[in-house]
Design a protein around this motif. Sequence first.
Motif, PDB file in Angstrom:
ATOM      1  N   GLU A 730       0.829  -1.199   0.000  1.00  0.00           N
ATOM      2  CA  GLU A 730       0.000   0.000   0.000  1.00  0.00           C
ATOM      3  C   GLU A 730       0.861   1.246   0.000  1.00  0.00           C
ATOM      4  OE1 GLU A 730      -3.898   1.691   2.467  1.00  0.00           O
ATOM      5  OE2 GLU A 730      -2.365   0.500   3.478  1.00  0.00           O
ATOM      6  N   LEU A 731       0.344   2.299  -0.633  1.00  0.00           N
ATOM      7  CA  LEU A 731       1.019   3.593  -0.684  1.00  0.00           C
ATOM      8  C   LEU A 731       0.312   4.575   0.247  1.00  0.00           C
ATOM      9  CD1 LEU A 731       1.512   3.988  -4.547  1.00  0.00           C
ATOM     10  CD2 LEU A 731       3.181   3.125  -2.908  1.00  0.00           C
ATOM     11  N   ARG A 732       1.058   5.587   0.674  1.00  0.00           N
ATOM     12  CA  ARG A 732       0.479   6.696   1.429  1.00  0.00           C
ATOM     13  C   ARG A 732       1.209   7.962   1.031  1.00  0.00           C
ATOM     14  NH1 ARG A 732       3.457   8.665   5.790  1.00  0.00           N
ATOM     15  NH2 ARG A 732       5.326   7.456   6.306  1.00  0.00           N
ATOM     16  N   THR A 733       0.646   9.101   1.377  1.00  0.00           N
ATOM     17  CA  THR A 733       1.295  10.375   1.084  1.00  0.00           C
ATOM     18  C   THR A 733       1.453  11.162   2.371  1.00  0.00           C
ATOM     19  OG1 THR A 733      -0.740  11.631   0.727  1.00  0.00           O
ATOM     20  CG2 THR A 733       0.117  10.374  -1.143  1.00  0.00           C
ATOM     21  N   LYS A 734       2.282  12.173   2.322  1.00  0.00           N
ATOM     22  CA  LYS A 734       2.524  12.986   3.514  1.00  0.00           C
ATOM     23  C   LYS A 734       1.306  13.816   3.901  1.00  0.00           C
ATOM     24  CE  LYS A 734       7.555  13.338   3.340  1.00  0.00           C
ATOM     25  NZ  LYS A 734       8.733  14.235   3.371  1.00  0.00           N
ATOM     26  N   TRP A 735       0.390  13.993   2.965  1.00  0.00           N
ATOM     27  CA  TRP A 735      -0.809  14.772   3.255  1.00  0.00           C
ATOM     28  C   TRP A 735      -2.012  13.878   3.511  1.00  0.00           C
ATOM     29  CZ3 TRP A 735      -1.256  20.071   0.343  1.00  0.00           C
ATOM     30  CH2 TRP A 735      -0.107  20.828   0.630  1.00  0.00           C
ATOM     31  N   GLY A 736      -1.792  12.600   3.777  1.00  0.00           N
ATOM     32  CA  GLY A 736      -2.870  11.747   4.257  1.00  0.00           C
ATOM     33  C   GLY A 736      -3.610  10.939   3.219  1.00  0.00           C
ATOM     34  N   LYS A 760      -2.121  16.609  -4.367  1.00  0.00           N
ATOM     35  CA  LYS A 760      -1.589  17.947  -4.602  1.00  0.00           C
ATOM     36  C   LYS A 760      -0.234  17.811  -5.294  1.00  0.00           C
ATOM     37  CE  LYS A 760      -4.941  19.993  -2.350  1.00  0.00           C
ATOM     38  NZ  LYS A 760      -5.928  20.879  -3.032  1.00  0.00           N
ATOM     39  N   SER A 761       0.120  18.792  -6.037  1.00  0.00           N
ATOM     40  CA  SER A 761       1.380  18.712  -6.780  1.00  0.00           C
ATOM     41  C   SER A 761       2.592  18.733  -5.859  1.00  0.00           C
ATOM     42  CB  SER A 761       1.464  19.874  -7.774  1.00  0.00           C
ATOM     43  OG  SER A 761       1.385  21.126  -7.082  1.00  0.00           O
ATOM     44  N   GLN A 762       2.452  19.341  -4.673  1.00  0.00           N
ATOM     45  CA  GLN A 762       3.572  19.412  -3.739  1.00  0.00           C
ATOM     46  C   GLN A 762       3.600  18.245  -2.761  1.00  0.00           C
ATOM     47  OE1 GLN A 762       1.095  21.500  -4.069  1.00  0.00           O
ATOM     48  NE2 GLN A 762       0.478  22.540  -2.176  1.00  0.00           N
ATOM     49  N   ASP A 763       2.687  17.282  -2.914  1.00  0.00           N
ATOM     50  CA  ASP A 763       2.646  16.122  -2.034  1.00  0.00           C
ATOM     51  C   ASP A 763       3.737  15.124  -2.421  1.00  0.00           C
ATOM     52  OD1 ASP A 763       1.882  14.483  -0.038  1.00  0.00           O
ATOM     53  OD2 ASP A 763      -0.179  14.201  -0.714  1.00  0.00           O
ATOM     54  N   LEU A 766       4.720   7.913  -0.534  1.00  0.00           N
ATOM     55  CA  LEU A 766       5.600   7.116   0.308  1.00  0.00           C
ATOM     56  C   LEU A 766       5.157   5.664   0.315  1.00  0.00           C
ATOM     57  CD1 LEU A 766       5.781   9.527   3.392  1.00  0.00           C
ATOM     58  CD2 LEU A 766       7.360   9.425   1.467  1.00  0.00           C
ATOM     59  N   MET A 767       6.121   4.773   0.505  1.00  0.00           N
ATOM     60  CA  MET A 767       5.866   3.347   0.672  1.00  0.00           C
ATOM     61  C   MET A 767       6.618   2.876   1.905  1.00  0.00           C
ATOM     62  SD  MET A 767       6.764   0.095  -1.807  1.00  0.00           S
ATOM     63  CE  MET A 767       5.491   0.469  -2.996  1.00  0.00           C
ATOM     64  N   ASN A 768       5.914   2.266   2.874  1.00  0.00           N
ATOM     65  CA  ASN A 768       6.508   1.776   4.115  1.00  0.00           C
ATOM     66  C   ASN A 768       6.854   0.303   3.970  1.00  0.00           C
ATOM     67  OD1 ASN A 768       6.071   4.284   5.227  1.00  0.00           O
ATOM     68  ND2 ASN A 768       4.200   3.692   6.281  1.00  0.00           N
ATOM     69  N   LEU A 769       8.103  -0.035   4.298  1.00  0.00           N
ATOM     70  CA  LEU A 769       8.570  -1.412   4.313  1.00  0.00           C
ATOM     71  C   LEU A 769       9.148  -1.701   5.693  1.00  0.00           C
ATOM     72  CD1 LEU A 769      10.371  -1.556   0.837  1.00  0.00           C
ATOM     73  CD2 LEU A 769       8.060  -2.312   1.366  1.00  0.00           C
ATOM     74  N   TYR A 770       8.980  -2.946   6.162  1.00  0.00           N
ATOM     75  CA  TYR A 770       9.350  -3.294   7.527  1.00  0.00           C
ATOM     76  C   TYR A 770      10.161  -4.583   7.547  1.00  0.00           C
ATOM     77  CZ  TYR A 770       5.460  -0.101   8.492  1.00  0.00           C
ATOM     78  OH  TYR A 770       4.615   0.975   8.529  1.00  0.00           O
ATOM     79  N   LYS A 771      11.074  -4.670   8.508  1.00  0.00           N
ATOM     80  CA  LYS A 771      11.773  -5.912   8.804  1.00  0.00           C
ATOM     81  C   LYS A 771      12.150  -5.917  10.287  1.00  0.00           C
ATOM     82  CE  LYS A 771      16.704  -4.993   8.133  1.00  0.00           C
ATOM     83  NZ  LYS A 771      17.950  -5.449   7.513  1.00  0.00           N
ATOM     84  N   ARG A 772      12.304  -7.110  10.841  1.00  0.00           N
ATOM     85  CA  ARG A 772      12.679  -7.240  12.239  1.00  0.00           C
ATOM     86  C   ARG A 772      14.198  -7.207  12.356  1.00  0.00           C
ATOM     87  NH1 ARG A 772      11.159 -12.171  16.478  1.00  0.00           N
ATOM     88  NH2 ARG A 772      12.087 -11.189  18.334  1.00  0.00           N
ATOM     89  N   VAL A 773      14.698  -6.477  13.345  1.00  0.00           N
ATOM     90  CA  VAL A 773      16.142  -6.360  13.571  1.00  0.00           C
ATOM     91  C   VAL A 773      16.477  -6.947  14.930  1.00  0.00           C
ATOM     92  CG1 VAL A 773      16.503  -4.380  12.056  1.00  0.00           C
ATOM     93  CG2 VAL A 773      15.812  -4.008  14.411  1.00  0.00           C
ATOM     94  N   PHE A 774      17.710  -7.383  15.069  1.00  0.00           N
ATOM     95  CA  PHE A 774      18.195  -8.024  16.292  1.00  0.00           C
ATOM     96  C   PHE A 774      19.493  -7.350  16.711  1.00  0.00           C
ATOM     97  CE2 PHE A 774      15.829 -11.071  13.789  1.00  0.00           C
ATOM     98  CZ  PHE A 774      14.946 -11.616  14.713  1.00  0.00           C
ATOM     99  N   PRO A 775      19.798  -7.347  18.015  1.00  0.00           N
ATOM    100  CA  PRO A 775      21.064  -6.727  18.465  1.00  0.00           C
ATOM    101  C   PRO A 775      22.272  -7.546  18.046  1.00  0.00           C
ATOM    102  CG  PRO A 775      19.923  -7.776  20.299  1.00  0.00           C
ATOM    103  CD  PRO A 775      18.987  -7.855  19.134  1.00  0.00           C
ATOM    104  N   LYS A 776      23.435  -6.921  18.145  1.00  0.00           N
ATOM    105  CA  LYS A 776      24.698  -7.606  17.861  1.00  0.00           C
ATOM    106  C   LYS A 776      25.218  -8.289  19.123  1.00  0.00           C
ATOM    107  CE  LYS A 776      26.379  -4.566  14.168  1.00  0.00           C
ATOM    108  NZ  LYS A 776      27.494  -3.674  13.755  1.00  0.00           N
ATOM    109  N   TRP A 777      25.872  -9.438  18.925  1.00  0.00           N
ATOM    110  CA  TRP A 777      26.457 -10.163  20.050  1.00  0.00           C
ATOM    111  C   TRP A 777      27.838  -9.582  20.330  1.00  0.00           C
ATOM    112  CZ3 TRP A 777      24.022 -14.690  22.242  1.00  0.00           C
ATOM    113  CH2 TRP A 777      24.720 -15.231  23.326  1.00  0.00           C
TER     114      TRP A 777
END
Length: 804
Positions: A730-736, A760-763, A766-777
């Motif tokens: 899904e896509l989103r924009t900064k103006w909602g 709007k032309s000035q909008d 955005l595309m949100n992508l996610y992944k899980r991160v883990f600490p370093k040992w």
Amino acid sequence: MAVHRSGPLKQQNKAHKGGRHRGRGSAQRDGKGRLAPKTLSKKVRKDLSRVDQRHRASQLRKQKKEAVLAEKRQLGSKDGPPHQVLVVPLHNRISLPEAFQLLQDRDTGTVHLNEWGSTHSFMLLCPRLKHRWFFTSARPGDLHTVLDMAKVADTILFLLDPLEGWDSTGDYCLSCLFAQGLPTYTLAVQGISSLPPKKQIDARKKLSKAVEKRFPEDKLLLLDTQQEAGMLLRQLANQKQRHLAFRDRRAYLFAHAAEFVPSEESDLVGTLKISGYVRGQALNVNSVLHIIGHGDFQMKQVDAPVDPFPLNPRVIKSSKDSGTAMEICAADAVARMEEDLKVLMKADPDRQESLQTEVIPDPMEGEQTWPTEEELSEAHDLLKESSKVVKKVPKGTSSYQAEWILDEDGESGGEGDEYDDIEHEDFMEEESQDEGSEEEEEEECETMTIGESVRDDLYDEKVDEEAEEKMLEKYKQQRLEEMFPDEVDTPRDVAARIRFQKYRGLKSFRTSPWDPKENLPRDYARIFQFQNFINTRRRIFKEIEEKEVEGAEVGWYVTLHVSEVPVSVVEHFKRGTPLIAFSLLPHEQKMSVLNMVVSRHPGNTEPVKAKEELIFHCGFRRFRASPLFSQHTAADKHKFQRFLTADTALVVTVYAPITFPPASVLLFKQNSNGMHSLIATGHLLSVDPDRMVIKRVVLSGHPFKIFTKTAVVRYMFFNREDVLWFKPVELRTKWGRRGHIKEPLGTHGHMKCSFDGKLKSQDTVLMNLYKRVFPKWTYDPYVPEPVPWVKSAISSTLPEVDME
């Protein structure tokens, strides 16, 4: 006079019903002795009368008062451990030897200096007050030593300057001590009698106002004469003790003497004999011992030598002259009664806690077998049932044709037809240039003569240009993160489907499911995890309160035989570093994932990036690790933070040994000059490897051609395959606005997108992508000794200048 009479249509309100709001008496009368089913299954609570309630409350108050008095009487008595007092001067004008000389009054009691060479600690035995003190000291510049000794001190004695109270170093030390947790403390002012008599009252008033900010409602004591020193000792002996939770549930020991016996195989490793008083809880020889700054070790046996500092020394009468008596000093008592050494306990190999910190992973444990025919058929039938969708199709349509018929949501609207007619036109428009050129105006210049400064030249010589460049780059990254959170540029040389192949799209970050056991790293096979951490912690704490532990009781002077200890531990002790040992609770030597809630310290503003190496003070432990930062929320997924923010509390996640909360947390960062600066303070939240830290990446694109609810977006991707790969997200924009990708256009990453409203032309899309991160040992229990805070602070602010 006409009177209004209500007609037949008058509103009739319902009568008030008591219902559940009735009193207890009316409910019992209506019930006529009947009991509810829930009440029948439970034990009937006996209601006490008002006189009995008052009697029970007075008994509870009496028990608590007796417990407080017993604790106060035991501390420093002949049966309890000596009253350990840590003296911390908070100003560089304070003379610590003068304060110790006033406290070492031979008329008050017997003074024993320590045997390992340092003159900054002594034992004071006062039979008249039936109390014994052990005074130690540490300069605020040696920060880790102050924090370590404050963890085991019964009382902290702060020495203040009569004019300023404390300097910058003392204020920094107080900030660290308050964050770690203060035990009982006392404030004393040194040097106020040296002021003129007229200024003494004003100085005390000004000092009291300044002290109220840090220590509200605390009295200031004086320490200039022997009489004032005696009043200070009485205050130390009679004041109420404050408790630190992380040390009250564990046995701990401050070493008064240490001896190293090398092993037969190597001189670098051997048995360390630590002598001191047991505090906190009873010490069991089968538990694991943690030496602060050096790691975890096992004990072989516990001895009970003669107490070298008895409150009432033993008296031996001479056989020749019965009237004369001779007191045996502590050193002679230890030398003469070496044969009376008692062995309290020896370690039992069957009951001894192991030093295993990690799980040895089985390489075949993660292998999966091929599913059977029955499992495949069941999965196929389940997939068929779940994939049935009801559609309206023309009569005579086959099931294969029905699969290709789009729903109403998937059909293209009129905006798409409008775009299809001009799909292959060139939308690039030439930018018009303004005619004419502006004339350059000449600026009036003024010449000034500036004198050269020797200090500036010397200051520039001490500036590390490479460190300055790195810090400038960090400031830029932090500023960009604040302006454009999580936004990254799509790479041109690598395909986006390869660069972001570990990321996924989520319909909702809050409600979309995410399995915490999915795609775990190999390091997770090395850690320990509780089935229910809260229940395990509750059970262990309950056993501590109710179950009697076999071992050395609190107040006994014991000698611990610790095996497999490196010789560097004794070398640090001989140099004057305090040797402090804590007995660990079950499982506390094992590695897991610790989560800590911290807040940025206001005195530090340098950017701190995630996965930087930091120094931790977590309860009684001190170690180095590279943590992750995430938001402190009540959801099941927590957003990853790239920098340690200053406005909100964050959760720090790190691989470290298990520690049961409550425990205070302090985070330090080692600077390039060797100084350790405090960056955050907080507390231990939980030990939970399933806490998911999700990193978000935001890809941005720009509207190129806008129609009613459709737009052509570019610069998010740069090839057609990437657009098709990320089409379901899904896509989103900064103006909602919200929308989705309909189809790619051409081969350069342009794509046609539909939205729930006109853009709007000035909008920005955005595309949100996610992944899980883990600490370093990167866990390391050995922390390097920092440069003293005073010296490094002075050298970093003022360059050395040759005044000649």
